[in-house]
Design a protein around this motif. Structure first.
Motif, PDB file in Angstrom:
ATOM      1  N   ALA A 131       1.128  -0.635   0.361  1.00  0.00           N
ATOM      2  CA  ALA A 131       0.113   0.364  -0.645  1.00  0.00           C
ATOM      3  C   ALA A 131       0.506   0.925   0.636  1.00  0.00           C
ATOM      4  CB  ALA A 131      -0.781   0.210   1.325  1.00  0.00           C
ATOM      5  N   LEU A 132       2.065   1.833   0.701  1.00  0.00           N
ATOM      6  CA  LEU A 132       2.890   2.242   0.775  1.00  0.00           C
ATOM      7  C   LEU A 132       3.214   2.969  -0.224  1.00  0.00           C
ATOM      8  CD1 LEU A 132       4.416   5.003   1.998  1.00  0.00           C
ATOM      9  CD2 LEU A 132       6.125   2.790   2.980  1.00  0.00           C
ATOM     10  N   GLN A 133       4.287   1.272  -1.247  1.00  0.00           N
ATOM     11  CA  GLN A 133       4.991   1.647  -2.597  1.00  0.00           C
ATOM     12  C   GLN A 133       3.432   2.015  -3.832  1.00  0.00           C
ATOM     13  OE1 GLN A 133       6.243  -1.923  -2.717  1.00  0.00           O
ATOM     14  NE2 GLN A 133       8.268  -1.095  -2.648  1.00  0.00           N
ATOM     15  N   GLN A 134       2.063   1.777  -3.597  1.00  0.00           N
ATOM     16  CA  GLN A 134       1.667   2.245  -4.485  1.00  0.00           C
ATOM     17  C   GLN A 134       1.287   3.206  -4.111  1.00  0.00           C
ATOM     18  OE1 GLN A 134      -2.025  -0.085  -4.288  1.00  0.00           O
ATOM     19  NE2 GLN A 134      -3.893   1.037  -5.389  1.00  0.00           N
ATOM     20  N   THR A 135       1.032   4.252  -2.922  1.00  0.00           N
ATOM     21  CA  THR A 135       0.934   5.533  -2.533  1.00  0.00           C
ATOM     22  C   THR A 135       1.937   5.966  -3.449  1.00  0.00           C
ATOM     23  OG1 THR A 135      -0.539   5.113  -0.473  1.00  0.00           O
ATOM     24  CG2 THR A 135      -0.352   7.282  -1.084  1.00  0.00           C
ATOM     25  N   ILE A 136       3.744   6.007  -3.005  1.00  0.00           N
ATOM     26  CA  ILE A 136       4.449   6.933  -3.912  1.00  0.00           C
ATOM     27  C   ILE A 136       4.387   7.290  -5.163  1.00  0.00           C
ATOM     28  CG2 ILE A 136       7.067   6.764  -3.801  1.00  0.00           C
ATOM     29  CD1 ILE A 136       6.709   5.715  -1.002  1.00  0.00           C
ATOM     30  N   TYR A 137       3.805   5.423  -5.131  1.00  0.00           N
ATOM     31  CA  TYR A 137       4.416   5.716  -7.526  1.00  0.00           C
ATOM     32  C   TYR A 137       3.199   6.067  -7.463  1.00  0.00           C
ATOM     33  CZ  TYR A 137       7.979   2.084  -6.297  1.00  0.00           C
ATOM     34  OH  TYR A 137       9.190   1.161  -6.048  1.00  0.00           O
ATOM     35  N   GLU A 138       2.088   5.977  -7.133  1.00  0.00           N
ATOM     36  CA  GLU A 138       0.518   6.576  -7.142  1.00  0.00           C
ATOM     37  C   GLU A 138       0.801   8.854  -7.314  1.00  0.00           C
ATOM     38  OE1 GLU A 138      -3.223   8.031  -9.232  1.00  0.00           O
ATOM     39  OE2 GLU A 138      -2.174   5.974  -9.078  1.00  0.00           O
ATOM     40  N   ASN A 139       1.714   9.070  -6.810  1.00  0.00           N
ATOM     41  CA  ASN A 139       2.446  10.326  -6.659  1.00  0.00           C
ATOM     42  C   ASN A 139       2.972  10.839  -7.607  1.00  0.00           C
ATOM     43  OD1 ASN A 139       0.176  10.807  -3.789  1.00  0.00           O
ATOM     44  ND2 ASN A 139       2.278  10.791  -3.063  1.00  0.00           N
ATOM     45  N   ALA A 140       4.559   9.664  -7.668  1.00  0.00           N
ATOM     46  CA  ALA A 140       4.912   9.828  -8.846  1.00  0.00           C
ATOM     47  C   ALA A 140       4.773  10.238 -10.473  1.00  0.00           C
ATOM     48  CB  ALA A 140       6.236   8.990  -8.666  1.00  0.00           C
ATOM     49  N   SER A 141       3.734   9.321 -10.487  1.00  0.00           N
ATOM     50  CA  SER A 141       2.661   9.021 -11.718  1.00  0.00           C
ATOM     51  C   SER A 141       1.863  10.372 -12.129  1.00  0.00           C
ATOM     52  CB  SER A 141       1.363   8.317 -11.797  1.00  0.00           C
ATOM     53  OG  SER A 141       0.341   8.602 -10.796  1.00  0.00           O
ATOM     54  N   LYS A 142       1.869  11.437 -11.114  1.00  0.00           N
ATOM     55  CA  LYS A 142       1.529  12.771 -11.606  1.00  0.00           C
ATOM     56  C   LYS A 142       2.518  13.517 -10.782  1.00  0.00           C
ATOM     57  CE  LYS A 142      -2.714  11.534  -9.209  1.00  0.00           C
ATOM     58  NZ  LYS A 142      -3.600  11.371  -7.532  1.00  0.00           N
ATOM     59  N   GLY A 143       3.645  13.787 -11.498  1.00  0.00           N
ATOM     60  CA  GLY A 143       4.795  14.253 -11.290  1.00  0.00           C
ATOM     61  C   GLY A 143       5.586  14.468  -9.807  1.00  0.00           C
ATOM     62  N   VAL A 144       4.898  13.986  -8.379  1.00  0.00           N
ATOM     63  CA  VAL A 144       4.885  14.673  -7.560  1.00  0.00           C
ATOM     64  C   VAL A 144       5.916  12.920  -6.624  1.00  0.00           C
ATOM     65  CG1 VAL A 144       4.317  15.801  -5.649  1.00  0.00           C
ATOM     66  CG2 VAL A 144       3.515  16.733  -7.024  1.00  0.00           C
ATOM     67  N   GLY A 145       7.025  13.496  -6.174  1.00  0.00           N
ATOM     68  CA  GLY A 145       6.981  12.223  -5.132  1.00  0.00           C
ATOM     69  C   GLY A 145       8.320  11.864  -5.031  1.00  0.00           C
ATOM     70  N   PHE A 146       9.359  11.033  -4.278  1.00  0.00           N
ATOM     71  CA  PHE A 146      10.522  11.042  -4.322  1.00  0.00           C
ATOM     72  C   PHE A 146      10.506   9.591  -3.041  1.00  0.00           C
ATOM     73  CE2 PHE A 146       9.946  14.396  -1.638  1.00  0.00           C
ATOM     74  CZ  PHE A 146      10.228  13.374  -0.090  1.00  0.00           C
ATOM     75  N   PHE A 147      11.878   8.697  -3.365  1.00  0.00           N
ATOM     76  CA  PHE A 147      11.648   7.149  -2.537  1.00  0.00           C
ATOM     77  C   PHE A 147      13.007   7.409  -2.808  1.00  0.00           C
ATOM     78  CE2 PHE A 147      10.747   2.880  -2.140  1.00  0.00           C
ATOM     79  CZ  PHE A 147      11.608   3.298  -0.506  1.00  0.00           C
ATOM     80  N   TYR A 148      13.979   7.618  -1.926  1.00  0.00           N
ATOM     81  CA  TYR A 148      15.500   7.471  -1.507  1.00  0.00           C
ATOM     82  C   TYR A 148      16.313   7.072  -0.226  1.00  0.00           C
ATOM     83  CZ  TYR A 148      16.586  12.181  -1.536  1.00  0.00           C
ATOM     84  OH  TYR A 148      16.129  14.067  -0.776  1.00  0.00           O
ATOM     85  N   GLY A 149      17.635   6.841  -0.357  1.00  0.00           N
ATOM     86  CA  GLY A 149      18.347   6.975   1.648  1.00  0.00           C
ATOM     87  C   GLY A 149      18.947   8.105   1.500  1.00  0.00           C
ATOM     88  N   ARG A 150      19.197   8.698   2.908  1.00  0.00           N
ATOM     89  CA  ARG A 150      19.308   9.948   3.222  1.00  0.00           C
ATOM     90  C   ARG A 150      19.862   9.778   4.527  1.00  0.00           C
ATOM     91  NH1 ARG A 150      16.884  13.713   5.763  1.00  0.00           N
ATOM     92  NH2 ARG A 150      18.524  15.555   4.187  1.00  0.00           N
ATOM     93  N   TYR A 151      21.347  10.557   4.511  1.00  0.00           N
ATOM     94  CA  TYR A 151      22.194  10.410   4.984  1.00  0.00           C
ATOM     95  C   TYR A 151      22.281  12.208   6.352  1.00  0.00           C
ATOM     96  CZ  TYR A 151      24.743  10.373   9.421  1.00  0.00           C
ATOM     97  OH  TYR A 151      25.488  10.327  11.089  1.00  0.00           O
TER      98      TYR A 151
END
Length: 231
Positions: free
Chosen positions: A75-95
């Motif tokens: 469900a989390l991935q689906q939401t992240i990718y759904e937002n990305a399909s609209k040109g909004v979003g990101f998913f990556y590791g950071r420190y």
């Protein structure tokens, strides 16, 4: 010890940067410093997975994501990718690295990027005067990670120049993770591929993205990224 390569041709780099407000600088660090940072990025960094959910900026550890139930993770991935399909979003590791960093090598790295030698180099290459500081984070892109098209303008931080310092050897372009640049209308203009010991510099106003890292990528994309600021 972290040291710049003394053979950097600032005059030619400035000429190239002035054409499109972006450039890749090869062989930036001396080997010893580059090697130590490469190993540090790959091991013992507590990366947090950054993403946007319902308009909120969220960071989750690797363990937190692994401990999610399969249904919740889907469900989390689906939401992240759904937002990305609209040109909004990101998913990556950071420190994020700050002046309060406890790790000695990372503290040295932060201080070096904020030192006068580096700030002068960036100013000379880009022509931007009055650089005062660098904001620094370590980033990791693994399969499924991406960063949609955006610019890095943030007036409260007075960002001037964005940077991506690559520590990724033998990357294949089919794996994704490519730094794309665009015109304001979305037309793709240029692509920088992940490389090792290469510093990419670009004006914060330039629209850019990091393409989706494919499931068959055989390595992680490691970088030091951030901004050189006017305050």
């Amino acid at each position: 010890m972290i040291q710049l390569n003394k053979n950097i041709d600032v005059v030619n780099l400035h000429r190239e940067y002035s054409k499109n407000k972006r450039i890749m600088v090869d062989s930036v660090l001396e080997f010893d410093g580059f090697s130590k940072i490469t190993e540090k990025l790959k091991h013992n960094i507590p990366y947090l997975n950054a993403y946007s959910l319902n308009g909120q900026y969220i960071q989750s550890s690797d363990d937190e994501l692994k401990n999610m139930s399969p249904n919740k993770m889907r469900a989390l991935q689906q939401t992240i990718y759904e937002n990305a399909s609209k040109g909004v979003g990101f998913f990556y590791g950071r420190y994020e690295i700050t002046q309060n960093e406890k790790d000695e090598l990372l503290k040295e790295l932060f201080n070096y990027l904020n030192g006068q030698e580096v700030l002068k180099l960036i100013s000379d290459v880009t022509g931007v005067k009055g650089l005062k500081s660098a904001s620094v984070q370590l980033t990791r892109y693994v399969p499924g990670n991406f960063l949609t098209r955006h610019n890095d303008v943030l007036p409260t931080k007075q960002r001037a120049i964005a940077f991506v310092f690559g520590f990724t050897p033998q990357w294949h372009p089919d794996w994704g993770g490519l730094l794309h640049f665009y015109e304001m209308d979305g037309k793709l203009t240029e692509t920088f591929m992940p490389k090792s010991n290469v510093l990419s510099l670009f004006d914060v106003q330039l629209p850019h993205s990091v393409s989706y890292v494919t499931p068959f990528a055989r390595a992680a994309r490691y970088s030091i990224t951030g901004w050189f600021n006017l305050k």
